[in-house]
Design an enzyme around this catalytic site. Structure first.
Site, PDB file in Angstrom:
ATOM      1  N   HIS A 173     -17.382  -4.982   4.112  1.00 23.40           N
ATOM      2  CA  HIS A 173     -16.609  -4.398   3.021  1.00 23.40           C
ATOM      3  C   HIS A 173     -15.760  -5.451   2.286  1.00 23.40           C
ATOM      4  CE1 HIS A 173     -14.350  -1.407   0.797  1.00 23.40           C
ATOM      5  NE2 HIS A 173     -13.223  -1.948   1.233  1.00 23.40           N
ATOM      6  N   GLU A 205      -4.191  10.432  -5.549  1.00 21.89           N
ATOM      7  CA  GLU A 205      -5.068   9.534  -6.310  1.00 21.89           C
ATOM      8  C   GLU A 205      -5.161   9.834  -7.809  1.00 21.89           C
ATOM      9  OE1 GLU A 205      -9.019   7.082  -5.068  1.00 21.89           O
ATOM     10  OE2 GLU A 205      -8.118   8.574  -3.782  1.00 21.89           O
ATOM     11  N   HIS A 222     -18.119  -1.682  -3.928  1.00 18.26           N
ATOM     12  CA  HIS A 222     -18.887  -0.590  -3.311  1.00 18.26           C
ATOM     13  C   HIS A 222     -20.368  -0.687  -3.662  1.00 18.26           C
ATOM     14  CE1 HIS A 222     -15.095   2.098  -2.830  1.00 18.26           C
ATOM     15  NE2 HIS A 222     -15.398   1.491  -1.690  1.00 18.26           N
ATOM     16  N   ASN A 262      -8.000   0.452  -5.927  1.00 16.79           N
ATOM     17  CA  ASN A 262      -9.453   0.320  -6.064  1.00 16.79           C
ATOM     18  C   ASN A 262      -9.862  -0.958  -6.774  1.00 16.79           C
ATOM     19  OD1 ASN A 262     -10.280   2.669  -4.778  1.00 16.79           O
ATOM     20  ND2 ASN A 262      -9.840   3.893  -6.599  1.00 16.79           N
ATOM     21  N   LYS A 302       0.837  -1.206   0.000  1.00 18.97           N
ATOM     22  CA  LYS A 302       0.000   0.000   0.000  1.00 18.97           C
ATOM     23  C   LYS A 302       0.874   1.260   0.000  1.00 18.97           C
ATOM     24  CE  LYS A 302      -3.848   2.669   1.451  1.00 18.97           C
ATOM     25  NZ  LYS A 302      -4.987   2.994   2.288  1.00 18.97           N
TER      26      LYS A 302
HETATM   27  N1  LIG Z   1      -8.487   6.209   5.648  1.00 22.05           N
HETATM   28  C1  LIG Z   1      -8.407   5.267   4.745  1.00 22.05           C
HETATM   29  O1  LIG Z   1      -7.551   5.298   3.848  1.00 22.05           O
HETATM   30  C2  LIG Z   1      -9.362   4.126   4.815  1.00 22.05           C
HETATM   31  C3  LIG Z   1      -9.154   2.979   4.047  1.00 22.05           C
HETATM   32  C4  LIG Z   1     -10.026   1.911   4.174  1.00 22.05           C
HETATM   33  C5  LIG Z   1     -11.116   2.000   5.046  1.00 22.05           C
HETATM   34  N2  LIG Z   1     -11.312   3.129   5.776  1.00 22.05           N
HETATM   35  C6  LIG Z   1     -12.443   3.246   6.690  1.00 22.05           C
HETATM   36  O2  LIG Z   1     -12.364   2.261   7.693  1.00 22.05           O
HETATM   37  C7  LIG Z   1     -13.663   2.041   8.221  1.00 22.05           C
HETATM   38  C8  LIG Z   1     -13.872   0.568   8.460  1.00 22.05           C
HETATM   39  O3  LIG Z   1     -12.927   0.115   9.394  1.00 22.05           O
HETATM   40  P1  LIG Z   1     -13.119  -1.222  10.232  1.00 22.05           P
HETATM   41  O4  LIG Z   1     -13.540  -2.311   9.352  1.00 22.05           O
HETATM   42  O5  LIG Z   1     -11.913  -1.386  11.049  1.00 22.05           O
HETATM   43  O6  LIG Z   1     -14.416  -0.892  11.114  1.00 22.05           O
HETATM   44  P2  LIG Z   1     -14.617  -0.450  12.647  1.00 22.05           P
HETATM   45  O7  LIG Z   1     -13.644   0.577  13.050  1.00 22.05           O
HETATM   46  O8  LIG Z   1     -16.042  -0.105  12.774  1.00 22.05           O
HETATM   47  O9  LIG Z   1     -14.331  -1.799  13.447  1.00 22.05           O
HETATM   48  C9  LIG Z   1     -15.202  -2.898  13.282  1.00 22.05           C
HETATM   49  C10 LIG Z   1     -15.751  -3.404  14.608  1.00 22.05           C
HETATM   50  O10 LIG Z   1     -14.740  -4.143  15.294  1.00 22.05           O
HETATM   51  C11 LIG Z   1     -14.605  -3.698  16.632  1.00 22.05           C
HETATM   52  N3  LIG Z   1     -13.191  -3.914  16.978  1.00 22.05           N
HETATM   53  C12 LIG Z   1     -12.139  -3.199  16.530  1.00 22.05           C
HETATM   54  N4  LIG Z   1     -10.996  -3.760  16.927  1.00 22.05           N
HETATM   55  C13 LIG Z   1     -11.329  -4.850  17.654  1.00 22.05           C
HETATM   56  C14 LIG Z   1     -10.573  -5.860  18.316  1.00 22.05           C
HETATM   57  N5  LIG Z   1      -9.229  -5.893  18.256  1.00 22.05           N
HETATM   58  N6  LIG Z   1     -11.240  -6.832  18.975  1.00 22.05           N
HETATM   59  C15 LIG Z   1     -12.602  -6.844  18.967  1.00 22.05           C
HETATM   60  N7  LIG Z   1     -13.369  -5.934  18.346  1.00 22.05           N
HETATM   61  C16 LIG Z   1     -12.736  -4.952  17.690  1.00 22.05           C
HETATM   62  C17 LIG Z   1     -15.058  -2.274  16.613  1.00 22.05           C
HETATM   63  O11 LIG Z   1     -15.519  -1.871  17.876  1.00 22.05           O
HETATM   64  C18 LIG Z   1     -16.192  -2.309  15.577  1.00 22.05           C
HETATM   65  O12 LIG Z   1     -17.371  -2.717  16.197  1.00 22.05           O
HETATM   66  C19 LIG Z   1     -14.639   2.647   7.233  1.00 22.05           C
HETATM   67  O13 LIG Z   1     -15.204   3.804   7.787  1.00 22.05           O
HETATM   68  C20 LIG Z   1     -13.786   3.009   6.033  1.00 22.05           C
HETATM   69  O14 LIG Z   1     -14.247   4.137   5.354  1.00 22.05           O
HETATM   70  C21 LIG Z   1     -10.470   4.173   5.666  1.00 22.05           C
HETATM   71 ZN   LIG Z   2     -11.274  -1.596   0.605  1.00 28.26          ZN
END
Ligand SMILES: NC(=O)c1ccc[n+]([C@@H]2O[C@H](COP(=O)([O-])OP(=O)(O)OC[C@H]3O[C@@H](n4cnc5c(N)ncnc54)[C@H](O)[C@@H]3O)[C@@H](O)[C@H]2O)c1
Ligand SMILES: [Zn+2]
Length: 372
Positions: free
Chosen positions: A271, A244, A259, A252, A234
């Site tokens: 996702h 981008e 999406h 992507n 990455k």
């Molecule tokens: N900034 C970027 O470049 C970028 C890239 C990809 C995704 N994102 C964003 O990331 C988000 C999704 O992230 P996600 O999938 O981590 O979701 P999230 O942050 O909602 O975490 C998912 C769930 O897991 C729980 N959790 C987290 N860590 C845990 C652990 N170690 N043990 C138990 N439970 C745990 C959280 O409380 C939550 O309920 C989206 O909003 C997306 O837009 C951002």
């Molecule tokens: Zn993704």
């Protein structure tokens, strides 16, 4: 016991944002106060996290920080994507102002991508910007969300529409925290690792299938190696162009259809699950256009299947609705949706430096129907 510690440098960007390091090691969170101090010394620390992660890891971090003599407080919000809003941003910044946190404060974003994006955006904007340390706790956050410096929140008009580039001082990854992550969330993160292999490293992709048992068992060393290779990939794409315009688009792959599937499911499909199906369908699109080597879609289907990820379009999903939704995806231009296409496993077709191909609906329709 000395276990390996990996350090991946993220170079300074052309636009002048600072370079930083992503530090990865099984068990390294046990020395967190020291690491935070070394990379980001501050007078006070504000930990931004969701309630679930606060309970699992926040109190422990707080005790360690206090033990090391650092004034540290937790600002927690309810877990979930629907909390990634300006309202939550407002509540956290208000609470920090109320507590009198000044410019000598550093923010610690602890949690999944939601806490990372939200905490990062608070840091980017609080008193016009304070330093941030990213402590990702989901596989998705470790290999995707915490890399690249994008922060932000969702709005009623769409996801991630208000935000800022705000690179952290350091990202500290300890795969041991993945032992508490629900299996479905872990799998969802693995889909992004498959994507990294598909666009950049066929041998890495093979390794994911070979080591599926260790990954399923959340073996910390296997996950360390996975995080390191995925982060390297990455970083490579992100630093080639930060905003981008070109190669970053390769990240992507699988996401145009992914999406659309996510949105169609009302975000009930995770996702990574949506991206897994998206990658197989987009490989089929590439094969149909003669851009992707034959057999790539099948190979991806097999790796994803071995990691328990879905690879077929669910029966109740209408192909026409998917096509309609891909047009509203931000990659869509001039009526034809653009797709990142592989040339073979481990390489993206650069499309004459445009990194995406406009594809006729008819081809997408055929590829989707073949993905049932
Ligand atoms: N900034 C970027 O470049 C970028 C890239 C990809 C995704 N994102 C964003 O990331 C988000 C999704 O992230 P996600 O999938 O981590 O979701 P999230 O942050 O909602 O975490 C998912 C769930 O897991 C729980 N959790 C987290 N860590 C845990 C652990 N170690 N043990 C138990 N439970 C745990 C959280 O409380 C939550 O309920 C989206 O909003 C997306 O837009 C951002
Ligand atoms: Zn993704």
């Amino acid at each position: 016991v000395s276990r390996p510690l990996y350090r991946i440098p993220v170079p300074q960007s052309v636009s002048g944002t600072n370079g930083y390091e992503i530090v990865v090691g099984a068990g390294i969170w046990r020395s967190l106060p020291g690491l935070i101090e070394r990379y980001c010394l501050a007078h006070r620390y504000a930990v931004v996290t969701d309630h679930q992660v606060a309970e699992l890891y926040g109190s422990r971090l707080l005790r360690a920080m206090h033990g090391a003599g650092h004034r540290t407080d937790i600002y927690a919000f309810p877990a979930g994507e629907e909390q990634k809003t300006r309202a939550t941003w407002g509540a956290i910044t208000d609470a920090m102002l109320e507590a009198g946190l000044g410019r000598d404060t550093a923010l610690v974003a602890l949690g999944g991508g939601v806490a990372g994006d939200l905490g990062g955006f608070v840091a980017a904007t609080y008193l016009r910007g304070i330093p941030v340390v990213q402590l990702p706790t989901t596989l998705l956050a470790m290999i995707d969300a915490s890399v690249g410096g994008k922060t932000g929140v969702n709005t009623p008009a769409g996801k991630n529409l208000v935000g800022a580039f705000w690179p952290p001082r350091v990202v500290v990854v300890d795969p041991e925290v993945l032992t508490t992550l629900p299996a479905a969330q872990l799998r969802s993160g693995l889909a992004e690792a498959v994507k990294h292999g598909a666009i950049a490293d066929a041998a890495y992709l093979d390794g994911l299938a070979t080591r599926r048992e260790e990954l399923r068992a959340v073996d910390p060393e296997a996950l360390c190696e996975l995080v390191v290779r995925s982060v390297e990939i990455k970083v490579e794409f992100v630093t080639r162009d930060e905003r981008e315009a070109g190669p970053r688009k390769a990240l992507n792959f699988g996401h145009t259809i992914g999406h659309a599937l996510e949105a169609l499911s009302g975000y009930r499909m995770l996702h990574g699950e949506a991206v897994a199906i998206g990658m197989v369908a987009e490989a089929r699109i590439g094969e149909r256009c003669g851009i992707t080597e034959p057999g790539v879609a099948e190979a991806l289907r097999s790796v994803l299947g071995s990691l328990d990820l879905p690879t077929a379009l669910p029966q109740d999903v209408s192909v026409e609705r998917v096509i309609e939704l891909t047009r509203t995806d931000k990659k869509g231009r001039k009526g034809r949706t653009e797709y990142v296409l592989l040339s073979r496993l481990g390489a993206v077709d650069p499309a004459g430096e445009r990194w995406a191909h406009p594809i006729a609906d008819e081809v997408v329709r055929e590829a989707l129907s073949a993905t049932r």
